[in-house]
Design a protein around this motif. Sequence first.
Motif, PDB file in Angstrom:
ATOM      1  N   LEU A   1      37.575   9.574  37.275  1.00 27.00           N
ATOM      2  CA  LEU A   1      37.541  10.343  35.721  1.00 27.00           C
ATOM      3  C   LEU A   1      36.427  11.535  36.593  1.00 27.00           C
ATOM      4  CD1 LEU A   1      37.311   8.401  32.974  1.00 27.00           C
ATOM      5  CD2 LEU A   1      39.396   9.412  34.091  1.00 27.00           C
TER       6      LEU A   1
ATOM      7  N   VAL B   1      33.344  11.658  36.385  1.00 28.17           N
ATOM      8  CA  VAL B   1      32.077  11.356  35.523  1.00 28.17           C
ATOM      9  C   VAL B   1      30.512  10.150  36.289  1.00 28.17           C
ATOM     10  CG1 VAL B   1      33.171  12.126  33.728  1.00 28.17           C
ATOM     11  CG2 VAL B   1      32.845   9.601  33.892  1.00 28.17           C
TER      12      VAL B   1
ATOM     13  N   ARG C   1      42.147  11.545  16.364  1.00 28.08           N
ATOM     14  CA  ARG C   1      42.384  10.263  16.680  1.00 28.08           C
ATOM     15  C   ARG C   1      42.203   9.195  15.306  1.00 28.08           C
ATOM     16  NH1 ARG C   1      46.019  10.129  20.425  1.00 28.08           N
ATOM     17  NH2 ARG C   1      45.519  11.574  22.604  1.00 28.08           N
TER      18      ARG C   1
ATOM     19  N   ALA D   1      43.833   3.317  22.476  1.00 32.26           N
ATOM     20  CA  ALA D   1      43.427   4.479  22.408  1.00 32.26           C
ATOM     21  C   ALA D   1      43.955   5.457  22.418  1.00 32.26           C
ATOM     22  CB  ALA D   1      42.859   4.258  23.630  1.00 32.26           C
TER      23      ALA D   1
ATOM     24  N   ALA E   1      34.650  15.800  32.825  1.00 33.85           N
ATOM     25  CA  ALA E   1      35.558  15.549  33.931  1.00 33.85           C
ATOM     26  C   ALA E   1      36.505  15.780  35.523  1.00 33.85           C
ATOM     27  CB  ALA E   1      36.672  14.091  33.425  1.00 33.85           C
ATOM     28  N   ARG E   2      36.899  15.261  36.444  1.00 40.54           N
ATOM     29  CA  ARG E   2      37.234  16.304  37.448  1.00 40.54           C
ATOM     30  C   ARG E   2      38.835  17.031  37.336  1.00 40.54           C
ATOM     31  NH1 ARG E   2      37.481  11.941  40.980  1.00 40.54           N
ATOM     32  NH2 ARG E   2      35.472  11.984  42.274  1.00 40.54           N
TER      33      ARG E   2
ATOM     34  N   LEU F   1      41.793  15.013  30.828  1.00 39.82           N
ATOM     35  CA  LEU F   1      42.453  13.874  30.745  1.00 39.82           C
ATOM     36  C   LEU F   1      43.771  13.811  29.692  1.00 39.82           C
ATOM     37  CD1 LEU F   1      38.988  12.432  31.683  1.00 39.82           C
ATOM     38  CD2 LEU F   1      40.593  12.031  32.992  1.00 39.82           C
ATOM     39  N   HIS F   2      43.774  13.104  29.276  1.00 40.10           N
ATOM     40  CA  HIS F   2      44.639  12.690  28.380  1.00 40.10           C
ATOM     41  C   HIS F   2      43.595  12.623  26.616  1.00 40.10           C
ATOM     42  CE1 HIS F   2      46.889  10.591  24.874  1.00 40.10           C
ATOM     43  NE2 HIS F   2      47.986  10.931  25.382  1.00 40.10           N
ATOM     44  N   SER F   3      44.015  12.923  25.621  1.00 47.21           N
ATOM     45  CA  SER F   3      42.520  13.097  24.862  1.00 47.21           C
ATOM     46  C   SER F   3      42.107  11.496  24.176  1.00 47.21           C
ATOM     47  CB  SER F   3      42.962  14.437  23.635  1.00 47.21           C
ATOM     48  OG  SER F   3      43.756  13.596  22.936  1.00 47.21           O
ATOM     49  N   SER F   4      43.062  10.503  24.542  1.00 42.77           N
ATOM     50  CA  SER F   4      42.522   9.310  23.520  1.00 42.77           C
ATOM     51  C   SER F   4      40.952   8.498  24.743  1.00 42.77           C
ATOM     52  CB  SER F   4      43.641   8.276  24.619  1.00 42.77           C
ATOM     53  OG  SER F   4      43.797   8.112  25.724  1.00 42.77           O
ATOM     54  N   GLN F   5      40.965   9.619  25.716  1.00 43.42           N
ATOM     55  CA  GLN F   5      39.425   9.093  26.101  1.00 43.42           C
ATOM     56  C   GLN F   5      38.301   9.793  25.607  1.00 43.42           C
ATOM     57  OE1 GLN F   5      38.941   7.399  29.354  1.00 43.42           O
ATOM     58  NE2 GLN F   5      41.404   7.380  29.817  1.00 43.42           N
ATOM     59  N   ALA F   6      38.773  10.186  24.805  1.00 37.93           N
ATOM     60  CA  ALA F   6      37.231  11.151  24.477  1.00 37.93           C
ATOM     61  C   ALA F   6      36.796  10.376  23.139  1.00 37.93           C
ATOM     62  CB  ALA F   6      38.042  11.599  22.781  1.00 37.93           C
TER      63      ALA F   6
ATOM     64  N   ILE G   1      34.363  10.189  26.740  1.00 35.84           N
ATOM     65  CA  ILE G   1      34.452  11.101  28.421  1.00 35.84           C
ATOM     66  C   ILE G   1      33.313  12.384  27.362  1.00 35.84           C
ATOM     67  CG2 ILE G   1      35.300  12.613  29.805  1.00 35.84           C
ATOM     68  CD1 ILE G   1      34.827   9.409  30.409  1.00 35.84           C
TER      69      ILE G   1
ATOM     70  N   ASN H   1      33.737  16.092  26.195  1.00 35.54           N
ATOM     71  CA  ASN H   1      34.352  17.338  26.322  1.00 35.54           C
ATOM     72  C   ASN H   1      33.293  18.326  26.284  1.00 35.54           C
ATOM     73  OD1 ASN H   1      35.543  19.307  25.018  1.00 35.54           O
ATOM     74  ND2 ASN H   1      37.098  18.214  23.547  1.00 35.54           N
TER      75      ASN H   1
ATOM     76  N   THR I   1      47.758  17.044  23.799  1.00 34.37           N
ATOM     77  CA  THR I   1      46.429  16.112  23.649  1.00 34.37           C
ATOM     78  C   THR I   1      45.479  16.009  24.791  1.00 34.37           C
ATOM     79  OG1 THR I   1      47.647  14.433  23.701  1.00 34.37           O
ATOM     80  CG2 THR I   1      46.992  15.377  21.224  1.00 34.37           C
ATOM     81  N   VAL I   2      44.962  17.162  24.912  1.00 35.06           N
ATOM     82  CA  VAL I   2      43.906  17.088  26.407  1.00 35.06           C
ATOM     83  C   VAL I   2      42.465  17.075  25.846  1.00 35.06           C
ATOM     84  CG1 VAL I   2      44.194  19.762  26.692  1.00 35.06           C
ATOM     85  CG2 VAL I   2      43.886  18.636  29.027  1.00 35.06           C
ATOM     86  N   LEU I   3      42.024  16.988  26.855  1.00 36.45           N
ATOM     87  CA  LEU I   3      40.613  16.513  27.102  1.00 36.45           C
ATOM     88  C   LEU I   3      40.383  17.236  27.879  1.00 36.45           C
ATOM     89  CD1 LEU I   3      37.489  15.794  26.412  1.00 36.45           C
ATOM     90  CD2 LEU I   3      38.110  13.646  27.590  1.00 36.45           C
ATOM     91  N   PRO I   4      39.609  18.257  27.631  1.00 42.04           N
ATOM     92  CA  PRO I   4      39.627  19.515  29.011  1.00 42.04           C
ATOM     93  C   PRO I   4      38.272  19.217  30.139  1.00 42.04           C
ATOM     94  CG  PRO I   4      39.413  20.628  26.646  1.00 42.04           C
ATOM     95  CD  PRO I   4      39.562  19.423  26.534  1.00 42.04           C
TER      96      PRO I   4
END
Lengths: 448, 448
Positions: free
Chosen positions: A270, A272, A323, A391, B203-204, B207-212, B215, B217, B310-313
């Motif tokens: 990712l 990070v 979520r 998740a 992040a690089r 990401l899918h925002s389930s990582q919120a 990770i 934001n 549902t994006v994690l920018p």
Amino acid sequence: MNIIKHLESTRSEYIESFRKFLRQPSVSAKGVGIRECARLLKDIMDEWGIDAEVLPTDGNPVVYATVESKKSEKTLLVYSHYDVQPPEPLEEWISQPFEAKTVEGKIIARGAADAKGNILAFLKAVESYLKTEGEPPVNVKFLFEGEEEIGSPHLPSFVESHRDMLSADGVVCWDGGLHPSGRPSISLGVKGMLYVELRCRGARTDLHSSQAPIIVNPAWRVVWALNTIKPPGGRIAVKGWYDDVRSPTEEELKLLSEIPFEEEILKKELGVEEFLDGVKGLEALKRLVYEPTANIAGISSGYTGVGSKTVLPCEAMAKIDFRLVVDQDPYRLLKLLRKHLDERGFKDVEIVELGTLLPSRTPPSAPIAQATMKASEKVYGAKPVVYPNSAGSGPDFVFTKILGLHSVWTGCSPPLAKAHAPNEFNTVEHMVKGVLYAAEIMENFRGL
Amino acid sequence: MNIIKHLESTRSEYIESFRKFLRQPSVSAKGVGIRECARLLKDIMDEWGIDAEVLPTDGNPVVYATVESKKSEKTLLVYSHYDVQPPEPLEEWISQPFEAKTVEGKIIARGAADAKGNILAFLKAVESYLKTEGEPPVNVKFLFEGEEEIGSPHLPSFVESHRDMLSADGVVCWDGGLHPSGRPSISLGVKGMLYVELRCRGARTDLHSSQAPIIVNPAWRVVWALNTIKPPGGRIAVKGWYDDVRSPTEEELKLLSEIPFEEEILKKELGVEEFLDGVKGLEALKRLVYEPTANIAGISSGYTGVGSKTVLPCEAMAKIDFRLVVDQDPYRLLKLLRKHLDERGFKDVEIVELGTLLPSRTPPSAPIAQATMKASEKVYGAKPVVYPNSAGSGPDFVFTKILGLHSVWTGCSPPLAKAHAPNEFNTVEHMVKGVLYAAEIMENFRGL
């Protein structure tokens, strides 16, 4: 086992049907090829002796079939989806996304893993039983929808109005794949979702920013409103938001501690250095599974090009996906959010509801959960990786809350199969293992 | 008055030169026609007996000339700009923006008001003196730049390095027009500016925002950072920001109370029901003139299209223009802003400096201010509308702070002349009045 022999002797036809299925685009986000794909799926099912129907919904049709078995009174409902994500960016594919070309042993196509490979593996398992034993181990109902990739907007109403048709003893949501470790992954539920857009308007048009001392700037309004919803620290500050969040059970925590969580690899992937607040290991995993989130998915106002432009914007917008974990209720939370903003002086900030999904959870002791776990050990020779819930989110509540059934999420796609990304793939080996996994789930479910 | 006669007898040639000047595009934002326009301006000046030079800067050239007078030892520096705003949106023009067509008595063209009409009016006044009396009432220096519409990035260094050449006794920034009431508008200064972009990365990739849950934001980071810079209420919370803000003098407050401020018309035009915090009348005007601002000119992160994603920018950006009042220093404030963010835990939020302008102010008692006010009464038969400083910003500090001179901002464009908008216009009547206004400023300045 008869079905292994049958599978070997029909292997090439099976893979040819799979390619044909992959070559039919079915992009729900763009409305491309949906009806053609539903029809093709029905044709494959009919050909395999599984009489299927294409049924209308308020959106894209579902493909439905029942296969009866005299071996058992139990009925397994198998859910999956025939629609796929858009293939873009096209230039990153090593072969055309709907060509289904084999490159270095991989069948490359959009939908190869998510979920056309899954669908055909379960169908092939039932077909094998039909050809070799005349019937599968349990009664099976197939429900394949065409809107999963756009949030299943019409699935709840379809399930509501077809309760009798869909009656069953357990559900397999057959839409997933193997954990990076190679072991099957099983989720006993999903997070819910409340997706909203905050909107605020100011003057009639964008103005010269010299007016800033006397004209409201909606970008500030949205920034301030957001800050009250989730201040620094990350806890959602809306009163009552955590009221219905329940603590994990001992059983769930045990499951969690058994999940392999390769955090250094994940961080590297990712890009990070640390997880949020420096959490590590089990603590990070616990957050992924149990933490409700408020994620800014998008925000926009004013001039966002290069360089400087002194503009006082006339509108601002932020998208948030919340979520939710069991037993949070998106409709109650939406009301709490409105109340929260009103009480803090943000009556001018409109909330537009863009989507809701209830959170959903099945206990590890449920028969369908036990049947799936056992099947994993038998077919893959390894314990599955079991998540108390994923998740991510999904329409699991239509099975657990509308139909009142237990449900698991699992599947047979290869590890890191690039679902939603360019060069999504599957392999013949994984397709074949998937048939055996499906067969074993049915066998186990009969006995539980 | 001789020059009135001269003006009447050369009126049609004057307007023809004006049209020729307008027909030469000179869009600094796009680098279109700049050098050709500088050359054309020099040619017109030469033809009118005002020997001009095209001088290089680190950007677009300036056009410079001196006209000496034996009548006075005083020298007036006249500043304006030959570059214009881009004409877009083209479809809203009733005639081509560089055609200079007369429609219902209006000469329609980009630059007709801002500032080609102004430039030719002052030049024509000097030409009239040269033709009728042999010399103007005072020594005159003309400095016409070609980058005003893009923030005068190279004017400060040019003025720094040409201090001797530009020595004078007062400055008229001849770039403006009449108040909607028909009276000349005079600003005794401008606000300064600090324009920055806040940037944060996570992040690089998105990401899918389930990582919120684990990770970072960057959109939340930027929102939280913004909220610390200016919390609800609107006062800038950066320590020391208001240290150098001085209270208006009695004299300035008197000027302010004489400004016609038609707030109901303004509100209707802007489409707002109330000004910020419900301020009215003199209080609103006071804010416009005396309040430092922190304006979000733009903000952007994540998915901003229609519907839900549902994006994690992985990145977020906000543009802020801080307008500054005397005696605030943008360089000091930039350091305070960095310190502020660091101390509040926002070391990850980068500050990119995109522009600085010092605030600037000339006292109403300054000779050039008095000369201009008197000229207004004489030519337009009405007191001017005098602002202690404008709500906007400009490069006034190069005159007041680098050259140490008093400076006023005024001009002769028609009221509501649509500068920066489609169908910008001027009229022969306003062009002629402008020549007389310029002449009268010179006459008055000699005696003060």
